[in-house]
Design an enzyme around this catalytic site. Structure first.
Site, short mmCIF file in Angstrom:
data_model
loop_
_atom_site.label_atom_id
_atom_site.label_comp_id
_atom_site.label_asym_id
_atom_site.label_seq_id
_atom_site.Cartn_x
_atom_site.Cartn_y
_atom_site.Cartn_z
N PRO A 113 0.79 -1.23 0.00
CG PRO A 113 -0.17 -1.14 2.11
CD PRO A 113 0.50 -2.08 1.16
CG ASN A 114 -0.22 4.34 1.27
OD1 ASN A 114 -1.18 4.90 0.76
ND2 ASN A 114 -0.28 3.76 2.47
NE ARG A 124 4.12 6.58 1.65
CZ ARG A 124 4.33 5.34 2.04
NH1 ARG A 124 4.69 4.42 1.15
NH2 ARG A 124 4.19 5.00 3.29
CG ASP A 168 -0.65 -17.19 8.43
OD1 ASP A 168 0.44 -17.23 9.05
OD2 ASP A 168 -1.75 -17.18 9.01
CB ALA A 181 1.54 0.11 6.05
CG ASN A 207 8.45 -2.17 0.09
OD1 ASN A 207 7.96 -2.30 1.22
ND2 ASN A 207 9.03 -1.05 -0.31
NE ARG A 215 10.64 5.76 8.39
CZ ARG A 215 9.63 5.62 7.53
NH1 ARG A 215 9.65 4.61 6.66
NH2 ARG A 215 8.62 6.46 7.52
CG HIS A 265 5.37 -2.29 10.10
ND1 HIS A 265 6.70 -2.65 10.19
CD2 HIS A 265 5.31 -1.30 9.17
CE1 HIS A 265 7.41 -1.89 9.36
NE2 HIS A 265 6.59 -1.06 8.72
CE1 TYR A 268 9.13 4.88 2.97
CE2 TYR A 268 7.53 6.68 2.93
CZ TYR A 268 8.04 5.55 3.52
OH TYR A 268 7.47 5.07 4.69
CD GLU A 323 9.94 -7.60 5.33
OE1 GLU A 323 9.27 -8.58 5.70
OE2 GLU A 323 10.29 -6.69 6.11
NE ARG A 326 7.36 4.22 9.67
CZ ARG A 326 6.24 4.34 8.94
NH1 ARG A 326 5.86 3.37 8.14
NH2 ARG A 326 5.50 5.44 9.01
CG HIS A 353 11.30 -2.49 4.22
ND1 HIS A 353 9.93 -2.35 4.18
CD2 HIS A 353 11.54 -3.68 4.82
CE1 HIS A 353 9.38 -3.41 4.74
NE2 HIS A 353 10.32 -4.24 5.13
CG LEU A 354 11.73 2.25 -1.25
CD1 LEU A 354 10.40 2.94 -1.42
CD2 LEU A 354 12.61 2.48 -2.46
CB SER A 355 12.79 4.04 4.81
OG SER A 355 11.79 3.16 5.32
C1 DQA Z 1 8.42 0.89 3.60
C2 DQA Z 1 8.53 1.06 5.11
C3 DQA Z 1 7.17 0.87 5.78
O1 DQA Z 1 7.28 1.06 7.19
C4 DQA Z 1 6.16 1.88 5.25
O2 DQA Z 1 4.88 1.64 5.80
C5 DQA Z 1 6.11 1.92 3.76
C6 DQA Z 1 7.36 1.81 3.00
C7 DQA Z 1 9.75 1.19 2.88
O3 DQA Z 1 9.90 0.75 1.74
O4 DQA Z 1 10.62 1.86 3.42
O5 DQA Z 1 5.06 2.13 3.17
O6 DQA Z 1 8.09 -0.46 3.32
#
Ligand code: DQA
Length: 145
Positions: free
Chosen positions: A9-10, A17, A86, A76, A73, A106, A79, A22, A97, A110, A99-101
């Protein structure tokens, strides 16, 4: 070899964003760079993005049919989602897995990933490069097994 690349999501809003967190690249730009890198590695990628948890569960399940692994990725859902964890666990495909950040640097909420324990590894904090590093690690792992 085909790898499903799941974006949660997002992440469709990347580019606009919170660019200070990011970066300024759109998801399309990140996926097209990853596509070029995949070609160098000699693998095919199938990018997928959804804001909906159940659609991500469905995509993980469908990957059983024709994918050798999953790069994800979960955004959200990292978490919060027992359902995605599952699904990853059920399909028994290797998953990395990304993540950009740097989620360890943080907010407290997270720092925990529900999904990482059923993945073969996690890469975080390198911006768009996290996807390339994750893809390389996933492909190397599949090739060595
Ligand atoms: C994220 C880190 C997550 O905590 C956050 O909710 C995101 C992006 C990242 O790529 O850094 O949407 O997955």
């Amino acid at each position: 070899m085909k790898i499903l690349v799941i974006n949660g999501p997002n992440l469709n809003l990347l580019g606009t964003r919170e660019p200070e967190v990011y970066g300024t690249l759109s998801l399309d730009m990140i996926m097209s760079e990853l596509q070029k890198y995949a070609e160098e590695l000699g693998v095919e990628i199938e990018p997928f993005q959804s804001n909906i948890e159940g659609e991500i569960v469905d995509a993980v399940q469908k990957a059983r049919i024709d994918c050798s692994g999953i790069l994800m990725n979960p955004a959200a859902y990292t978490h919060t989602s027992v359902a995605i964890r599952d699904a990853v666990s059920a399909v028994k495909l290797p998953c990395v897995e990304v993540h950009l950040s740097n989620i360890q640097d943080r907010e407290e909420f997270r720092k925990t990933s529900i999904i990482a324990p059923v993945c073969i590894g996690q890469i975080a904090g390198f911006g768009a490069n996290s996807y390339k590093l994750g893809l390389k690690a996933l492909v190397d792992s599949i090739n060595s097994n």
